[in-house]
Design a protein around this motif. Structure first.
Motif, mmCIF file in Angstrom:
data_model
loop_
_atom_site.group_PDB
_atom_site.id
_atom_site.type_symbol
_atom_site.label_atom_id
_atom_site.label_comp_id
_atom_site.label_asym_id
_atom_site.label_seq_id
_atom_site.Cartn_x
_atom_site.Cartn_y
_atom_site.Cartn_z
ATOM 1 N N VAL A 5 0.966 -1.274 0.103
ATOM 2 C CA VAL A 5 -0.116 0.144 -0.142
ATOM 3 C C VAL A 5 1.041 1.596 0.030
ATOM 4 C CG1 VAL A 5 -0.169 0.285 2.687
ATOM 5 C CG2 VAL A 5 -1.941 0.971 0.937
ATOM 6 N N PRO A 8 2.951 2.937 -4.223
ATOM 7 C CA PRO A 8 2.990 3.947 -4.977
ATOM 8 C C PRO A 8 3.184 5.405 -4.315
ATOM 9 C CG PRO A 8 1.063 2.467 -4.801
ATOM 10 C CD PRO A 8 1.828 1.965 -3.705
ATOM 11 N N ALA A 45 -2.847 5.449 -8.424
ATOM 12 C CA ALA A 45 -2.593 4.593 -7.588
ATOM 13 C C ALA A 45 -2.219 5.222 -6.116
ATOM 14 C CB ALA A 45 -0.947 3.809 -8.056
ATOM 15 N N THR A 48 -5.600 5.820 -4.374
ATOM 16 C CA THR A 48 -6.090 4.679 -4.026
ATOM 17 C C THR A 48 -5.512 4.195 -2.717
ATOM 18 O OG1 THR A 48 -6.653 3.938 -6.347
ATOM 19 C CG2 THR A 48 -6.562 2.206 -4.749
ATOM 20 N N ALA A 49 -4.254 4.437 -2.633
ATOM 21 C CA ALA A 49 -3.591 3.829 -1.597
ATOM 22 C C ALA A 49 -3.946 4.610 -0.413
ATOM 23 C CB ALA A 49 -2.005 4.179 -1.898
ATOM 24 N N THR A 296 -0.798 -1.836 -6.067
ATOM 25 C CA THR A 296 -2.264 -1.376 -5.759
ATOM 26 C C THR A 296 -3.352 -2.595 -5.639
ATOM 27 O OG1 THR A 296 -1.705 0.887 -6.884
ATOM 28 C CG2 THR A 296 -3.993 0.208 -6.299
#
Length: 313
Positions: A5, A8, A45, A48-49, A296
């Motif tokens: 996680v 990115p 990404a 999203t992380a 991801t």
């Protein structure tokens, strides 16, 4: 999500260092694709992380965990992310979503206005001549797009240079360069660390159009002279009323010549032999993109397993 996680986010610190090497050593078309891909993928990404980390924080709050029939106690035991980390991630996620959403809204409005302007412009072979002594030229996206040239620019250049100018601007339209700029800026809006990548894209699309003009005319030195001549003519003069963020032109970003580093770099590149694809840089960029995508996906899968372990499944 112990390592994946965070990858990115860590690569977002390193990837911008590739902006200058890619833009200066790679063939412009390839460089534009690679830089745009880096900005878009890393921006998506990293956001999203942040979202994944924020969710782990929500699971630690009993009232929120109860809404999904999860166990807050089990979440504290199974997930390594500390609550302060999750809270910071949630704040950063909110900022990223806000700036990216605002950028998309402004970009959509700008492109819609540019499309409307282009449709209302009477043109001959897609070219619009504006009566203005200020030297300027730009490509306006639309259905179809338009190449807008001022009479001041036409008076500055000779007939051969007119052909180079039009070839440059038409390359912007035919290759949809505004899309690359928009996608790169979207990634940078979500993650400000990626702004050097987006800035490099605004340079490589001009180099791409320069090389397209050189391919059409067969004279790299003449194209270099035209780029330099147009920049000198426009030095110290106000630009025409371009739709901000939509119009692309041979002058690039309008700024005082002393600050216009990209123009001398473009001229120097045209006077040198054409650049190759640089396999090492291409491979390194592909490795980064692949690593970020896999990390991801793995982090998302880890969150799925966490939700199952704390009672979601």
């Amino acid at each position: 999500m112990r390592i994946a996680v965070y990858l990115p986010l860590l690569l977002s610190l390193v990837a911008p260092l590739a902006a200058r090497p890619l833009s200066e050593r790679c063939e412009p078309r390839l460089a534009t694709w690679l830089l745009t891909g880096l900005s878009l993928v890393l921006g998506t990404a990293s956001t999203t992380a942040l979202g994944l980390l924020a969710v782990t924080g929500l699971l630690r709050i009993p009232q929120l965990a109860g809404l999904g029939h999860w166990s807050a106690l089990s979440a504290r035991h199974h997930d390594p992310a500390r609550l302060p980390v999750a809270l910071v991630a949630g704040l950063l996620l909110g900022c990223a979503l806000f700036t990216a959403g605002r950028m998309l809204w402004r970009r959509a409005r700008t492109l819609a206005a540019a499309t409307l302007d282009a449709a209302c412009m009477p043109a001959r072979d897609g070219t619009v001549v504006v009566e203005d002594d200020v030297p300027d030229a730009y490509a306006l996206p639309g259905l179809p797009g338009r190449v807008v040239v001022s009479t001041g620019m036409l008076h500055t250049l000779d007939d051969t240079e007119h052909d180079i100018l039009l070839a440059h601007e038409r390359a912007h339209l035919s290759a949809h360069h505004y899309v690359f700029v928009g996608l790169a800026q979207f990634g940078a809006a979500a993650n400000p660390l990626l702004r050097p990548l987006a800035a490099a894209v605004t340079y490589t699309i001009e180099r791409w159009a320069d090389e397209s003009a050189a391919g059409v005319t067969g004279d790299r030195r003449r194209v270099a002279r035209t780029v330099g001549k147009a920049a000198l003519a426009a030095h110290g003069t106000p630009a025409l009323g371009r739709p901000a963020g939509a119009a692309l032109g041979i002058l690039g970003r309008r700024a005082p010549l002393a600050k216009a580093g990209p123009v001398p770099r473009r001229v120097a590149a045209l006077l040198a032999p054409p650049l190759g694809r640089h396999p090492a840089l291409t491979a390194a960029t592909a490795v980064i993109l692949t690593s970020v995508t896999l990390a991801t996906a793995e982090a998302a899968h880890d969150l799925h397993l966490l939700l199952k372990s704390v009672g979601a499944g």
